[in-house]
Structure formats: structure tokens, C-alpha cells
Motif scaffolding. Structure first.
Motif, PDB file in Angstrom:
ATOM      1  N   MET A  43      78.028   7.649  53.448  1.00  0.00           N
ATOM      2  CA  MET A  43      78.292   7.978  52.047  1.00  0.00           C
ATOM      3  C   MET A  43      78.934   9.363  52.074  1.00  0.00           C
ATOM      4  O   MET A  43      78.541  10.215  52.871  1.00  0.00           O
ATOM      5  N   ALA A  44      79.928   9.562  51.240  1.00  0.00           N
ATOM      6  CA  ALA A  44      80.631  10.838  51.228  1.00  0.00           C
ATOM      7  C   ALA A  44      80.947  11.243  49.790  1.00  0.00           C
ATOM      8  O   ALA A  44      80.929  10.413  48.884  1.00  0.00           O
ATOM      9  N   THR A  45      81.244  12.515  49.618  1.00  0.00           N
ATOM     10  CA  THR A  45      81.626  13.052  48.315  1.00  0.00           C
ATOM     11  C   THR A  45      83.057  13.561  48.408  1.00  0.00           C
ATOM     12  O   THR A  45      83.413  14.274  49.359  1.00  0.00           O
ATOM     13  N   ALA A  46      83.865  13.228  47.416  1.00  0.00           N
ATOM     14  CA  ALA A  46      85.256  13.688  47.385  1.00  0.00           C
ATOM     15  C   ALA A  46      85.289  15.175  47.047  1.00  0.00           C
ATOM     16  O   ALA A  46      84.636  15.612  46.096  1.00  0.00           O
ATOM     17  N   ILE A  47      86.039  15.943  47.822  1.00  0.00           N
ATOM     18  CA  ILE A  47      86.153  17.375  47.569  1.00  0.00           C
ATOM     19  C   ILE A  47      87.425  17.714  46.799  1.00  0.00           C
ATOM     20  O   ILE A  47      87.642  18.862  46.438  1.00  0.00           O
ATOM     21  N   ASP A  48      88.242  16.699  46.537  1.00  0.00           N
ATOM     22  CA  ASP A  48      89.466  16.887  45.760  1.00  0.00           C
ATOM     23  C   ASP A  48      89.912  15.535  45.212  1.00  0.00           C
ATOM     24  O   ASP A  48      89.438  14.489  45.651  1.00  0.00           O
ATOM     25  N   ASP A  49      90.829  15.553  44.244  1.00  0.00           N
ATOM     26  CA  ASP A  49      91.403  14.330  43.695  1.00  0.00           C
ATOM     27  C   ASP A  49      92.438  13.760  44.656  1.00  0.00           C
ATOM     28  O   ASP A  49      93.100  14.501  45.379  1.00  0.00           O
ATOM     29  N   PHE A  50      92.574  12.446  44.639  1.00  0.00           N
ATOM     30  CA  PHE A  50      93.608  11.768  45.417  1.00  0.00           C
ATOM     31  C   PHE A  50      94.164  10.631  44.578  1.00  0.00           C
ATOM     32  O   PHE A  50      93.417   9.798  44.072  1.00  0.00           O
ATOM     33  N   THR A  51      95.476  10.613  44.427  1.00  0.00           N
ATOM     34  CA  THR A  51      96.155   9.539  43.703  1.00  0.00           C
ATOM     35  C   THR A  51      96.809   8.613  44.718  1.00  0.00           C
ATOM     36  O   THR A  51      97.605   9.060  45.548  1.00  0.00           O
TER      37      THR A  51
END
Length: 129
Positions: A43-51
Motif C-alpha cells: 500500500m502506498a501514498t501518492a506524494i504528488d498528482d499524476f495525470t
């Protein structure tokens, strides 16, 4: 008249089902928790947005939780990509959709499986519908 409508409907359905497009492979091999890549590695947490640039990828928002199912083994000079699915009550419409995203986008918060299996990727791993 009815016959021509049925033919038109059938042609339309065939067109929709044949619009899938094979895309370039991002890697030849991937790391998975099992031989079918059906269990989450972490399980991971996004550290930035990605489109997502195309249909192989998924959109990820900063702070969003992501289940990681496989980690592509990068070719020389290529970026590292993982595949997974977002998890969030706020983004229910995206839950269950599996796609790729840059590995640098996430911070792993919990590892479910330490041991991994290396398996070759297939054309279907990069197929766009």
C-alpha cells in the motif's frame, strides 16, 4: 427496413469491441507477489498528482492511497513504473481500475509481501480498451 437496422446495430457493436489498441510495452519483466499478479505487494501514498498520458496509466491525486500489484523492471535508461489501483472513498469512480504510474510518485507505507516473483510482461499488460 428492420433488417438494415439490425445490420447497422451489429456493425456498430463490432466497431466498439474492435477499438482496443495494443500499446508499446513499458518493460519486458515485472515483479509480483504471485505468479498471476493478483495479490497486492504493498500500500502506498501518492506524494504528488499524476495525470495519465494514455489509457495504460491511471490518474493519481496527492495523498491518495494506492494498492501496488506489480513493479515493472525498468529497461536501461527507462523510467520505473508500478501498476496498481487507487483506494479512496472520495474517488469511488476510480476504485478497481488498474493502471500504471511512475514509481517516484509514491511512498510505500505498508508492504504486504516481501518476497516477489519475476514474470515476463505480455502484450495484454499494455492493451488499451
Amino acid at each position: 427496413m428492420i433488417c438494415s437496422l439490425v445490420i447497422l446495430l451489429c456493425v456498430g457493436l463490432l466497431y466498439q469491441t474492435s477499438s482496443a489498441v495494443p500499446m508499446d510495452k513499458l518493460s519486458d519483466n515485472k515483479l509480483c507477489a504471485d505468479a498471476e499478479c493478483s495479490y497486492a505487494l504493498s500500500m502506498a501514498t501518492a506524494i504528488d498528482d499524476f495525470t495519465a498520458p494514455d489509457c495504460r496509466f491511471i490518474n493519481v491525486k496527492k495523498g491518495q492511497m494506492v494498492y501496488v500489484y506489480s513493479k515493472l523492471i525498468p529497461e536501461e535508461g527507462a523510467g520505473a513504473f508500478w501498476s496498481g489501483s487507487v483506494y479512496s472513498e472520495r474517488y469511488v469512480d476510480q476504485m478497481g481500475i488498474i493502471g500504471y504510474f511512475p514509481a517516484t510518485l509514491l511512498k510505500e507505507t505498508q508492504k504486504f509481501k516481501e518476497e516477489t516473483v519475476t514474470i515476463p510482461t505480455t502484450v495484454m499488460d499494455f492493451y488499451c480498451v
